[in-house]
Design an enzyme around this catalytic site. Structure first.
Site, short mmCIF file in Angstrom:
data_model
loop_
_atom_site.label_atom_id
_atom_site.label_comp_id
_atom_site.label_asym_id
_atom_site.label_seq_id
_atom_site.Cartn_x
_atom_site.Cartn_y
_atom_site.Cartn_z
N LYS A 104 1.91 8.52 20.14
CA LYS A 104 0.46 8.47 20.39
C LYS A 104 0.17 7.55 21.57
O LYS A 104 0.92 6.61 21.85
CB LYS A 104 -0.28 7.94 19.16
CG LYS A 104 -0.47 8.99 18.07
CD LYS A 104 -1.42 8.44 17.02
CE LYS A 104 -1.54 9.35 15.83
NZ LYS A 104 -2.26 8.70 14.73
N ASN A 114 -16.01 11.28 23.81
CA ASN A 114 -15.03 11.83 22.87
C ASN A 114 -14.49 13.13 23.43
O ASN A 114 -15.23 13.89 24.03
CB ASN A 114 -15.69 12.09 21.50
CG ASN A 114 -14.66 12.34 20.43
OD1 ASN A 114 -13.76 11.52 20.23
ND2 ASN A 114 -14.76 13.46 19.75
N LYS A 166 0.87 -1.18 0.00
CA LYS A 166 0.00 0.00 0.00
C LYS A 166 0.90 1.22 0.00
O LYS A 166 1.82 1.32 0.83
CB LYS A 166 -0.91 0.01 1.23
CG LYS A 166 -1.78 1.27 1.28
CD LYS A 166 -2.93 1.16 2.28
CE LYS A 166 -2.53 1.58 3.66
NZ LYS A 166 -3.71 1.75 4.56
N GLY A 194 -4.11 -2.83 18.22
CA GLY A 194 -4.21 -2.89 16.75
C GLY A 194 -3.40 -1.78 16.11
O GLY A 194 -3.80 -0.62 16.11
N ARG A 237 -10.59 -2.41 6.86
CA ARG A 237 -9.65 -3.41 7.39
C ARG A 237 -9.32 -3.10 8.85
O ARG A 237 -9.06 -4.00 9.65
CB ARG A 237 -8.41 -3.56 6.52
CG ARG A 237 -7.46 -2.36 6.40
CD ARG A 237 -6.50 -2.30 7.56
NE ARG A 237 -5.20 -1.76 7.24
CZ ARG A 237 -4.52 -0.93 8.02
NH1 ARG A 237 -5.06 -0.47 9.16
NH2 ARG A 237 -3.32 -0.54 7.68
N HIS A 257 -13.67 9.90 11.90
CA HIS A 257 -14.02 9.17 10.68
C HIS A 257 -14.07 7.65 10.90
O HIS A 257 -15.01 6.98 10.48
CB HIS A 257 -12.99 9.52 9.61
CG HIS A 257 -13.20 8.82 8.31
ND1 HIS A 257 -14.26 9.10 7.47
CD2 HIS A 257 -12.49 7.83 7.70
CE1 HIS A 257 -14.19 8.31 6.41
NE2 HIS A 257 -13.13 7.54 6.53
N GLN A 258 -13.05 7.11 11.59
CA GLN A 258 -12.96 5.64 11.75
C GLN A 258 -14.04 5.09 12.67
O GLN A 258 -14.37 3.90 12.61
CB GLN A 258 -11.59 5.26 12.34
CG GLN A 258 -10.39 5.73 11.58
CD GLN A 258 -10.22 5.03 10.26
OE1 GLN A 258 -10.63 3.88 10.10
NE2 GLN A 258 -9.63 5.70 9.31
P1 NAD Z 1 -10.33 11.81 12.78
O1 NAD Z 1 -9.42 12.97 12.57
O2 NAD Z 1 -11.52 11.65 11.93
O3 NAD Z 1 -10.83 11.81 14.33
C1 NAD Z 1 -9.90 12.05 15.36
C2 NAD Z 1 -10.43 11.52 16.68
O4 NAD Z 1 -9.45 11.77 17.69
C3 NAD Z 1 -11.68 12.23 17.16
O5 NAD Z 1 -12.37 11.36 18.05
C4 NAD Z 1 -11.10 13.43 17.91
O6 NAD Z 1 -12.02 13.97 18.86
C5 NAD Z 1 -9.91 12.79 18.59
N1 NAD Z 1 -8.80 13.70 18.82
C6 NAD Z 1 -8.29 14.63 17.98
N2 NAD Z 1 -7.23 15.26 18.56
C7 NAD Z 1 -7.08 14.70 19.78
C8 NAD Z 1 -6.17 14.90 20.85
N3 NAD Z 1 -5.19 15.80 20.77
N4 NAD Z 1 -6.31 14.16 21.96
C9 NAD Z 1 -7.28 13.22 22.06
N5 NAD Z 1 -8.16 12.97 21.06
C10 NAD Z 1 -8.07 13.70 19.94
O7 NAD Z 1 -9.40 10.52 12.73
P2 NAD Z 1 -9.79 9.02 12.36
O8 NAD Z 1 -9.63 8.81 10.90
O9 NAD Z 1 -11.07 8.64 13.01
O10 NAD Z 1 -8.58 8.23 13.04
C11 NAD Z 1 -8.49 8.11 14.45
C12 NAD Z 1 -7.15 7.50 14.83
O11 NAD Z 1 -7.07 6.17 14.32
C13 NAD Z 1 -5.93 8.23 14.28
O12 NAD Z 1 -4.97 8.31 15.31
C14 NAD Z 1 -5.44 7.33 13.16
O13 NAD Z 1 -4.06 7.47 12.92
C15 NAD Z 1 -5.78 5.97 13.75
N6 NAD Z 1 -5.85 4.88 12.78
C16 NAD Z 1 -5.34 3.67 13.15
C17 NAD Z 1 -5.38 2.62 12.26
C18 NAD Z 1 -4.85 1.27 12.68
O14 NAD Z 1 -4.73 0.37 11.85
N7 NAD Z 1 -4.57 1.05 13.95
C19 NAD Z 1 -5.94 2.78 10.98
C20 NAD Z 1 -6.49 4.00 10.63
C21 NAD Z 1 -6.45 5.07 11.55
#
Ligand code: NAD
Length: 320
Positions: free
Chosen positions: A226, A159, A67, A291, A110, A137-138
């Site tokens: 993180k 949240n 990817k 994860g 995924r 978003h996730q």
């Molecule tokens: P998003 O930007 O749509 O949402 C962000 C989320 O984090 C919201 O709930 C927001 O309120 C919160 N947030 C933002 N800043 C913050 C802070 N400083 N402290 C605490 N919370 C905070 O993002 P998303 O697309 O929903 O992704 C969320 C997380 O999941 C990201 O960290 C992303 O990197 C991670 N992610 C992980 C995987 C994986 O495979 N593990 C895959 C995709 C995304």
């Protein structure tokens, strides 16, 4: 080669197909039949972009590829989302490129499938309440996949930005589940299964919040620095992950490891629970799935969607 465009994925891929693909590839990883290659991730010094590759080979499924993509924080001006990725698959027998697949929606599917697999294997018996930490978003994908993996009766959520909680309320309503916004101590006390999916850089869920048999899918921490969980909570739990090397370096376990609270050898692979080689919960009060997100997950769902596109006759053929 075949092309499956981003705008075709929603009509082809199902959460069930994503779940099956992720369960199978985690098992292949645990049997040492599939390996992830070292991740490349670079700051480009252009448009503040982070760009990289996650690749691997699954010798069971003969899925080979990568990817490519990353994070472009200024994409709004182009009318695009900030996360952009494409999966490229290669013929394992010849090295010829076999498919290019839009990777944006697949990434969410995924990631949600990974926590759903952890819920299937690690949720405490009779779990009724799902607690969601995160409403970005996730989170909606996570909630839908969790509800398919287990028959929850109620969803509670928290949240850091409460105005975003409407996303969880709307998704729970779409699933026919009651939703209530709560504070973190209430969430930890009442939820039997917790999914954390935020971009937090400090602990949100504390050890003292979590009471009774609980499974936590910690999905937000995928980068150095993180953090979503109190390291003391990680230390008291039985911990599983997708890939141990990532868990201790970029996943939730990085903090408990750095503080000397847990040893790498105590972290289990979720795939080994799937294959039956690890007993999983086995009486533990708290289990955690760290994860971190591996390239083989992306390849597995991309290969599944190419098959679905072939079956429906909608894959576009391109000579290269
Ligand atoms: P998003 O930007 O749509 O949402 C962000 C989320 O984090 C919201 O709930 C927001 O309120 C919160 N947030 C933002 N800043 C913050 C802070 N400083 N402290 C605490 N919370 C905070 O993002 P998303 O697309 O929903 O992704 C969320 C997380 O999941 C990201 O960290 C992303 O990197 C991670 N992610 C992980 C995987 C994986 O495979 N593990 C895959 C995709 C995304």
């Amino acid at each position: 080669m075949l092309v499956v465009a981003e705008n075709q994925i929603a009509g082809l891929m199902t959460p069930e197909a994503a779940f099956d693909a992720i369960e199978a590839v985690f098992a292949a990883m645990a049997r040492r039949k599939a390996q992830n290659f070292p991740v490349v991730r670079e700051a480009l010094g252009h448009e503040d972009a982070l760009y990289g590759f996650k690749g691997g080979f699954d010798a069971d499924a003969l899925t080979l590829g990568l990817k490519a993509g990353g994070y472009w924080p200024n994409n709004q001006k182009h009318g695009l989302i900030n996360h952009q990725s494409t999966v490229f698959l290669f013929d394992a027998d010849t090295g010829r490129v076999s498919a290019a697949v839009g990777g944006n929606l697949l990434t969410a599917l995924r990631t949600a499938a990974a926590s759903a697999v952890s819920i299937k294997y690690l949720a405490p018996k009779g779990a009724k309440v799902l607690g969601m930490i995160g409403a970005g978003h996730q989170s909606a994908f996570q909630l839908r996949a969790a509800a398919r993996a287990h028959a929850f009766e109620r969803v509670i959520g928290w949240n850091p930005h409460p105005e975003m909680l409407t996303r969880l309320a709307d998704t729970a309503s779409e699933l026919g589940l009651p939703f209530e916004a709560v504070d973190l101590p209430t969430l930890g006390a009442q939820a039997d299964v917790i999914i954390s999916i935020t971009s937090s850089f400090g602990p949100l869920l504390m050890d003292g919040h979590v009471a009774g048999p609980t499974h936590i899918a910690a999905m937000g921490t995928d980068t150095k620095g993180k953090q979503e969980l109190d390291p003391a909570l990680v230390a008291r739990a039985r911990v599983f992950t997708d890939e141990i090397a990532q868990s201790v370096s970029i996943g939730e376990c990085q903090h408990a490891i750095a503080q000397g609270l847990i040893a790498e050898e105590t972290i289990g692979e979720l795939g080994a629970v799937v294959t039956g080689d690890n007993p999983g919960r086995a009486g533990a009060e708290v289990t955690i799935f760290d994860g971190t997100g591996v390239g083989l997950q992306d390849l597995a769902v991309a290969a599944a969607v190419v098959e679905l596109a072939k079956q429906k006759g909608v894959a576009q053929k391109v000579d290269i």
